[in-house]
Scaffold this active site. Structure first.
Site, PDB file in Angstrom:
ATOM      1  N   SER A 129       0.813  -1.194   0.087  1.00 27.32           N
ATOM      2  CA  SER A 129       0.136  -0.056  -0.003  1.00 27.32           C
ATOM      3  C   SER A 129       0.832   1.162  -0.157  1.00 27.32           C
ATOM      4  O   SER A 129       1.854   1.211   0.702  1.00 27.32           O
ATOM      5  CB  SER A 129      -0.607  -0.042   1.083  1.00 27.32           C
ATOM      6  OG  SER A 129      -1.436   1.372   1.483  1.00 27.32           O
ATOM      7  N   GLU A 131       0.362   3.537   1.915  1.00 27.73           N
ATOM      8  CA  GLU A 131       0.333   3.981   3.220  1.00 27.73           C
ATOM      9  C   GLU A 131       1.742   3.566   3.760  1.00 27.73           C
ATOM     10  O   GLU A 131       2.058   4.063   4.928  1.00 27.73           O
ATOM     11  CB  GLU A 131      -0.361   3.034   4.067  1.00 27.73           C
ATOM     12  CG  GLU A 131      -2.006   3.741   4.223  1.00 27.73           C
ATOM     13  CD  GLU A 131      -1.900   5.160   4.969  1.00 27.73           C
ATOM     14  OE1 GLU A 131      -1.410   5.196   6.064  1.00 27.73           O
ATOM     15  OE2 GLU A 131      -2.315   6.173   4.455  1.00 27.73           O
ATOM     16  N   TYR A 153      -1.728   0.882  10.285  1.00 32.80           N
ATOM     17  CA  TYR A 153      -1.904  -0.141   9.086  1.00 32.80           C
ATOM     18  C   TYR A 153      -0.572  -0.093   8.258  1.00 32.80           C
ATOM     19  O   TYR A 153      -0.021  -0.843   7.328  1.00 32.80           O
ATOM     20  CB  TYR A 153      -2.998   0.533   8.154  1.00 32.80           C
ATOM     21  CG  TYR A 153      -3.288  -0.168   6.649  1.00 32.80           C
ATOM     22  CD1 TYR A 153      -4.064  -1.071   6.615  1.00 32.80           C
ATOM     23  CD2 TYR A 153      -2.860   0.570   5.525  1.00 32.80           C
ATOM     24  CE1 TYR A 153      -4.154  -1.598   5.282  1.00 32.80           C
ATOM     25  CE2 TYR A 153      -3.019   0.251   4.495  1.00 32.80           C
ATOM     26  CZ  TYR A 153      -3.693  -0.899   4.209  1.00 32.80           C
ATOM     27  OH  TYR A 153      -3.756  -1.260   2.625  1.00 32.80           O
TER      28      TYR A 153
HETATM   29  P1  NAP Z   1     -11.241  -5.717   1.284  1.00 30.10           P
HETATM   30  O1  NAP Z   1     -12.311  -5.621   0.465  1.00 30.10           O
HETATM   31  O2  NAP Z   1     -11.348  -5.207   2.686  1.00 30.10           O
HETATM   32  O3  NAP Z   1     -11.046  -7.392   1.778  1.00 30.10           O
HETATM   33  C1  NAP Z   1     -10.132  -7.769   2.505  1.00 30.10           C
HETATM   34  C2  NAP Z   1     -10.096  -9.315   2.446  1.00 30.10           C
HETATM   35  O4  NAP Z   1      -9.243 -10.099   3.328  1.00 30.10           O
HETATM   36  C3  NAP Z   1     -11.313  -9.906   2.480  1.00 30.10           C
HETATM   37  O5  NAP Z   1     -11.811 -11.116   1.617  1.00 30.10           O
HETATM   38  C4  NAP Z   1     -11.337 -10.439   4.004  1.00 30.10           C
HETATM   39  O6  NAP Z   1     -12.234 -11.548   4.279  1.00 30.10           O
HETATM   40  C5  NAP Z   1     -10.006 -10.999   4.209  1.00 30.10           C
HETATM   41  N1  NAP Z   1      -9.507 -11.267   5.592  1.00 30.10           N
HETATM   42  C6  NAP Z   1      -9.555 -10.146   6.266  1.00 30.10           C
HETATM   43  N2  NAP Z   1      -8.820 -10.814   7.326  1.00 30.10           N
HETATM   44  C7  NAP Z   1      -8.763 -12.017   7.197  1.00 30.10           C
HETATM   45  C8  NAP Z   1      -8.246 -13.330   8.086  1.00 30.10           C
HETATM   46  N3  NAP Z   1      -7.901 -13.060   9.301  1.00 30.10           N
HETATM   47  N4  NAP Z   1      -8.146 -14.526   7.264  1.00 30.10           N
HETATM   48  C9  NAP Z   1      -8.204 -14.635   6.001  1.00 30.10           C
HETATM   49  N5  NAP Z   1      -8.881 -13.641   5.194  1.00 30.10           N
HETATM   50  C10 NAP Z   1      -9.057 -12.301   5.864  1.00 30.10           C
HETATM   51  O7  NAP Z   1      -9.871  -5.180   0.623  1.00 30.10           O
HETATM   52  P2  NAP Z   1      -9.413  -4.767  -0.648  1.00 30.10           P
HETATM   53  O8  NAP Z   1      -9.782  -3.330  -1.028  1.00 30.10           O
HETATM   54  O9  NAP Z   1      -9.923  -5.796  -1.741  1.00 30.10           O
HETATM   55  O10 NAP Z   1      -7.839  -4.731  -0.751  1.00 30.10           O
HETATM   56  C11 NAP Z   1      -7.187  -5.884  -1.121  1.00 30.10           C
HETATM   57  C12 NAP Z   1      -5.581  -5.737  -0.400  1.00 30.10           C
HETATM   58  O11 NAP Z   1      -5.290  -4.674  -1.011  1.00 30.10           O
HETATM   59  C13 NAP Z   1      -5.618  -5.547   1.193  1.00 30.10           C
HETATM   60  O12 NAP Z   1      -4.724  -6.115   1.693  1.00 30.10           O
HETATM   61  C14 NAP Z   1      -5.492  -3.883   1.225  1.00 30.10           C
HETATM   62  O13 NAP Z   1      -5.032  -3.700   2.442  1.00 30.10           O
HETATM   63  C15 NAP Z   1      -4.628  -3.896  -0.014  1.00 30.10           C
HETATM   64  N6  NAP Z   1      -4.821  -2.450  -0.589  1.00 30.10           N
HETATM   65  C16 NAP Z   1      -6.060  -1.759  -0.980  1.00 30.10           C
HETATM   66  C17 NAP Z   1      -6.122  -0.553  -1.427  1.00 30.10           C
HETATM   67  C18 NAP Z   1      -7.422  -0.364  -1.928  1.00 30.10           C
HETATM   68  O14 NAP Z   1      -7.519   1.072  -2.169  1.00 30.10           O
HETATM   69  N7  NAP Z   1      -8.404  -0.975  -2.114  1.00 30.10           N
HETATM   70  C19 NAP Z   1      -5.048   0.378  -1.207  1.00 30.10           C
HETATM   71  C20 NAP Z   1      -3.870  -0.223  -0.839  1.00 30.10           C
HETATM   72  C21 NAP Z   1      -3.882  -1.638  -0.647  1.00 30.10           C
HETATM   73  P3  NAP Z   1     -13.926 -11.382   4.834  1.00 30.10           P
HETATM   74  O15 NAP Z   1     -14.694 -11.167   3.537  1.00 30.10           O
HETATM   75  O16 NAP Z   1     -14.056 -12.459   5.409  1.00 30.10           O
HETATM   76  O17 NAP Z   1     -13.767 -10.016   5.636  1.00 30.10           O
END
Ligand code: NAP
Ligand code: GDP
Length: 331
Positions: A129, A131, A153
């Site tokens: 990220s 961040e 984070y």
């Molecule tokens: P998201 O929609 O919040 O999805 C997070 C996923 O992680 C969900 O499938 C969640 O499962 C799973 N998860 C959380 N805790 C877990 C655990 N203990 N064991 C197994 N699975 C777990 O996030 P996203 O927007 O798709 O982002 C994907 C990745 O990219 C993340 O790592 C995020 O930090 C990173 N990222 C995203 C952005 C952005 O703008 N979207 C920017 C920078 C980095 P549940 O459905 O069960 O909750």
């Protein structure tokens, strides 16, 4: 080709599933136990009998459950591993820093340790990220910008980001960090500001909501479009050598601008409905966050295509038709 995705039920995981299935992959997703079996972002694929159980498989585990992760991975022997799971909300990481670090930092270390023992190790992508740059010393940021996180984070992602580099440089893992700037879509979780705004614009238009309560609307982000970002993640694992890549649009916009675009799309003036609440204010906001995705452009041929106005319109339209549908169903 066989891929494993952690975070398959999330925004990015679900788009990546669509992409990999369309490319003919066998996709294995890691899901955690929850009190509901609802996985709305995967509904379409899971209810398709020609896909679910044939080319798409879900396995119960958790980022904290090393033994089950190890067992699943040694059975599947994937070619590619996309690690997208984690506590993805920056603001919440100030409320729950311990679990954020446990999942995002230690969870990644646990996976790297399992991959180290697999022979052959799959190609590995970590969703890092912007961040990690926190308050960056220069703008725009590229892959060489020093890390300076200023949220729990960001610190957890920086730890995971550096470990991927260490396992790549010291242990020969084909590991890549996708250093992602914000990316949004109709599948964005509802507690992120763009989705909160798109839902509010649609709900207010349909008479279902009266006001929209937000924190700091002068903060800015480099906002891209999620399906485009997962395509870049796939491209990263198709390269001859593993590297880190910034994924960003290179343009920043304020929350206020997004508000204007979303409400304009349904013919409303956001100022009539907006109310400020300091509860949604962050203890600290990153500044000058703007990504330089030149490496991704030159080496992957990747370029973001969707403008912020198009993104806002797409999100509001999705929420409008979803809410209209649920009104019809209740009648
Ligand atoms: P998201 O929609 O919040 O999805 C997070 C996923 O992680 C969900 O499938 C969640 O499962 C799973 N998860 C959380 N805790 C877990 C655990 N203990 N064991 C197994 N699975 C777990 O996030 P996203 O927007 O798709 O982002 C994907 C990745 O990219 C993340 O790592 C995020 O930090 C990173 N990222 C995203 C952005 C952005 O703008 N979207 C920017 C920078 C980095 P549940 O459905 O069960 O909750
Ligand atoms: P982030 O960049 O990953 O933290 O994405 P968010 O969508 O959570 O926040 C983007 C920006 O919107 C941040 O500067 C927040 O302070 C600001 N913001 C203002 N009001 C809100 C709100 O009500 N919810 C969220 N999530 N963010 C808000």
């Amino acid at each position: 080709m066989r891929a494993v995705i952690t975070g398959i039920t999330g925004q990015d995981g679900s788009y990546l599933t669509d992409l990999l299935l369309a490319k003919g992959y066998e996709v294995h997703g890691i899901v955690r136990r929850s009190s509901t079996l609802q996985r709305p972002r995967l509904d379409q694929q899971v209810h398709d009998q020609s896909i679910y159980g044939k080319r798409l498989f879900l396995h119960y585990s958790d980022l904290t459950d090393t033994t089950s992760l190890r067992r699943i991975l040694s059975r599947i022997v994937p070619d590619e591993f996309y690690h997208l799971a984690g506590q993805s909300h920056v603001g919440l990481s100030f409320e729950i820093p311990e679990s954020t670090c446990e999942l995002t930092a230690m969870g990644t270390l646990r996976i790297l340790e399992i991959l180290r023992d697999l022979s052959p190790s799959p190609r590995f992508l970590h969703a890092s990220s912007r961040e990690i740059f926190g308050t960056p010393i220069c703008s725009p940021q590229n892959e060489d910008t020093p890390l300076n996180p200023n949220s729990p984070y960001g610190a957890a992602k920086a730890f995971a980001n550096q470990l991927v580099k260490i396992y790549r440089d010291s242990l020969g893992l084909f590991g890549c960090n996708a250093i992602c700037y914000n990316h949004e879509s109709p599948r964005r979780a509802e507690n992120f500001v763009t989705r909160k705004i798109s839902i509010a614009a649609a709900s207010i238009k349909l008479g279902l909501q009266k006001e929209l309560i937000l924190g700091n609307i002068d903060s800015s982000r480099d906002w891209g479009c999620a399906p485009e970002f997962v395509e870049a993640m796939w491209l990263m694992l198709q390269q001859p050598n593993p590297k880190d890549y910034i994924l960003a649009t290179g343009k920043t916009h304020s929350v206020r601008e997004f508000l204007e675009l979303a409400f304009q799309h349904v013919g409303l003036d956001w100022k009539t409905y907006y109310r400020h609440d300091p509860r949604f204010q962050r203890p600290v906001e990153p500044e000058n966050l703007r990504g330089d995705a030149s490496r991704a452009s030159i080496e992957l041929g990747w370029k973001p295509k969707t403008s912020l106005a198009q993104l806002a319109a797409m999100m509001v339209d999705h929420d409008l038709s979803r809410l209209e549908q649920s009104i019809l169903e209740k009648q």
